[in-house]
Design a protein around this motif. Structure first.
Motif, mmCIF file in Angstrom:
data_model
loop_
_atom_site.group_PDB
_atom_site.id
_atom_site.type_symbol
_atom_site.label_atom_id
_atom_site.label_comp_id
_atom_site.label_asym_id
_atom_site.label_seq_id
_atom_site.Cartn_x
_atom_site.Cartn_y
_atom_site.Cartn_z
ATOM 1 N N ILE A 1 0.848 -1.188 0.000
ATOM 2 C CA ILE A 1 0.000 0.000 0.000
ATOM 3 C C ILE A 1 0.889 1.246 0.000
ATOM 4 O O ILE A 1 1.813 1.346 0.812
ATOM 5 C CB ILE A 1 -0.919 0.030 1.233
ATOM 6 N N PRO A 2 0.637 2.214 -0.878
ATOM 7 C CA PRO A 2 1.438 3.446 -0.871
ATOM 8 C C PRO A 2 1.323 4.152 0.480
ATOM 9 O O PRO A 2 0.249 4.160 1.088
ATOM 10 C CB PRO A 2 0.812 4.288 -1.987
ATOM 11 N N PRO A 3 2.404 4.735 0.960
ATOM 12 C CA PRO A 3 2.365 5.401 2.261
ATOM 13 C C PRO A 3 1.501 6.659 2.231
ATOM 14 O O PRO A 3 1.286 7.255 1.174
ATOM 15 C CB PRO A 3 3.834 5.756 2.522
ATOM 16 N N LEU A 4 1.027 7.039 3.402
ATOM 17 C CA LEU A 4 0.224 8.251 3.532
ATOM 18 C C LEU A 4 1.150 9.446 3.719
ATOM 19 O O LEU A 4 1.612 9.734 4.825
ATOM 20 C CB LEU A 4 -0.735 8.125 4.721
ATOM 21 N N GLU A 5 1.453 10.106 2.621
ATOM 22 C CA GLU A 5 2.274 11.315 2.715
ATOM 23 C C GLU A 5 1.922 12.256 1.564
ATOM 24 O O GLU A 5 1.706 11.820 0.434
ATOM 25 C CB GLU A 5 3.771 10.984 2.678
ATOM 26 N N ILE A 6 1.838 13.542 1.891
ATOM 27 C CA ILE A 6 1.607 14.553 0.862
ATOM 28 C C ILE A 6 2.974 15.008 0.361
ATOM 29 O O ILE A 6 3.695 15.739 1.055
ATOM 30 C CB ILE A 6 0.794 15.736 1.421
ATOM 31 N N ASN A 7 3.342 14.534 -0.812
ATOM 32 C CA ASN A 7 4.644 14.855 -1.396
ATOM 33 C C ASN A 7 4.538 16.211 -2.085
ATOM 34 O O ASN A 7 4.135 16.317 -3.241
ATOM 35 C CB ASN A 7 5.040 13.758 -2.388
ATOM 36 N N THR A 8 4.884 17.256 -1.359
ATOM 37 C CA THR A 8 4.675 18.614 -1.879
ATOM 38 C C THR A 8 5.518 18.890 -3.118
ATOM 39 O O THR A 8 5.045 19.560 -4.052
ATOM 40 C CB THR A 8 4.989 19.666 -0.806
ATOM 41 N N ALA A 9 6.739 18.370 -3.171
ATOM 42 C CA ALA A 9 7.595 18.597 -4.341
ATOM 43 C C ALA A 9 6.971 17.981 -5.587
ATOM 44 O O ALA A 9 6.997 18.578 -6.673
ATOM 45 C CB ALA A 9 8.991 18.020 -4.089
#
Length: 433
Positions: A201-209
């Motif tokens: 499962i993809p991790p829960l993170e908002i990759n702002t870049a």
């Protein structure tokens, strides 16, 4: 019996910025969290290693641990919701039930059934807006009806969003109103007839870049150009308000994807018939070929069209398919093979980690030309030109179709020029009769 007010978790698996939970927590005493592994849904799943069930089970375990910090726990049941509530009514003196609204046809009928049961016991069923920024009737056209076309809907949505003041809410641990209880048992996957999935499962993170350059990179499947937050938005492990406020500052194109999500939810709510019928009724007259052998080759990624095959193999292996490729494979199934969009939609529903009925239905009807804001029937994606534009160096194709370019790779199951002309004439004839 103990007096409790229930908060029923569904597709909002978080404590942070959870509207229904916040209202229960601030307005009631002895809030008892509840989650139901719904047999009405789970019994229909073919795959006993469904990654979404594993994901939900993991999140319920996480939530139970987070609730332990409040001296509380969660009641977790495996069964049919109406039967679970009948059992709970015999176990607790229930004051009120809180939850967040769900707009899918099954969820609406389920909630009406629960509400009717509770009402017979003089218990209120209180539901709140949580999984969307604007729901069902909040974005309306000049005559007060729902929008059938995305662009004007999105303009009104954006205008309203930019003017609104959205406050995120959180639980105050100094004012703890959870029902105090020791850890309650959680049914295991095996108890429910499932096994852990090996899909990551993809991790829960908002990759702002990444999101800052989303509009530049989102169409190229060989690179990591999308957020992979779909499953977290679907099951509410992230607040859509938090995400929208964050991306509002980063990328308008990404925010537009969240607007598409709410547009399709609104369309489904007002038009529940689209679950199994074309949004434009005349398109139900199309005489689909529905060749089962061709459909199986599409499912297996063995059509002889490498960009299509790469997408299907990625889906089968990971539960994910790049958004651009989703459009290509959907167009190929409906236009090149003249196979009913409902077949493809059902296959995606089985496989996609981020399966969302409204978006899946809307996307498939768009590709087939049958829906609101649909791709015109005479526009047929050319897999070769799509490859040239979006996977020119064949990195994506070679990753998922390693035998491409060797004698082991199958010949195309249909000629593009022939298929295009057949699709256009079939649609045209059906629509003109």
């Amino acid at each position: 019996m103990e007096k409790v007010s229930i908060f029923w978790f569904r597709r909002d698996l978080r404590l942070d910025d959870n509207r229904g939970l916040y209202h229960a927590y601030t307005q009631e005493k002895n809030v008892l969290p509840l989650f139901i592994f719904d047999r009405e849904i789970l019994d229909d799943l073919d795959d006993r290693e469904d990654a979404r069930v594993s994901f939900i089970h993991h999140q319920i375990t996480r939530l139970s641990n987070e609730l332990a910090a409040f001296g509380s726990s969660m009641v977790v049941k495996y069964g049919k919701p109406i039967e679970v509530y009948e059992e709970l009514l015999n176990t607790y003196d229930i004051v009120n039930v809180y939850t967040n609204r769900d707009y899918e046809p099954y969820a609406v009928s389920r909630d009406l059934e629960i509400q009717k049961l509770l009402s017979s016991k003089n218990i209120q069923f209180l539901d709140f807006k949580d999984q969307v920024i604007f729901e069902r009737d909040e974005i309306v056209n000049g005559s007060g009806g729902f929008y059938k076309v995305f662009t004007p809907y999105s303009k009104v949505w954006l205008e309203k969003f930019n003017k609104s003041t959205i406050q995120l809410v959180s639980l105050n641990s100094t004012k703890n109103t959870f029902f105090q209880t020791n850890a309650l048992p959680v049914p295991s996957l095996e108890d429910m007839g499932f096994k852990p999935s090996s899909i990551q499962i993809p991790p829960l993170e908002i990759n702002t870049a990444l999101i800052q350059k989303y509009d530049q990179v989102r169409n190229f499947p060989a690179i990591k150009g999308t957020s992979r937050l779909g499953i977290h938005i679907r099951f509410g492990t992230i607040s859509v308000r938090k995400l929208a406020l964050e991306v509002q500052k980063l990328n308008a194109t990404y925010l537009n994807e969240l607007i598409w999500r709410e547009f399709y939810m609104m369309i489904l709510y007002h038009n529940p018939q689209v679950v199994d019928k074309a949004f434009k009724p005349q398109y139900d007259e199309i005489p689909w070929r529905n060749d089962e052998d061709n459909f199986q080759k599409w499912c297996d990624g063995k059509t002889g069209y490498p960009i299509v095959d790469a997408g299907m193999r990625e889906l089968n292996a990971t539960g994910f398919m790049h958004n651009r490729v989703r459009m290509i494979v959907a167009s190929f199934l409906t236009k090149h093979l003249l196979i009913d969009w409902r077949w493809g939609e059902a296959y995606f529903a089985k496989k996609l980690l981020d399966f969302e009925l409204s978006s899946n239905n809307g996307g498939w009807q768009w590709a087939a030309g049958t829906g609101t804001d649909a791709q015109p029937y005479f526009r047929v994606f050319n897999p070769e030109s799509q490859t040239e534009k979006f996977d020119k160096e064949l990195k994506y194709i070679k990753k998922w179709v390693p035998e491409y370019g060797t004698p082991a790779y199958p010949k195309p199951i249909v000629d593009h020029k022939f298929a295009r002309e057949r699709a256009i004439s079939t649609y045209k004839e059906a629509l003109n009769t």
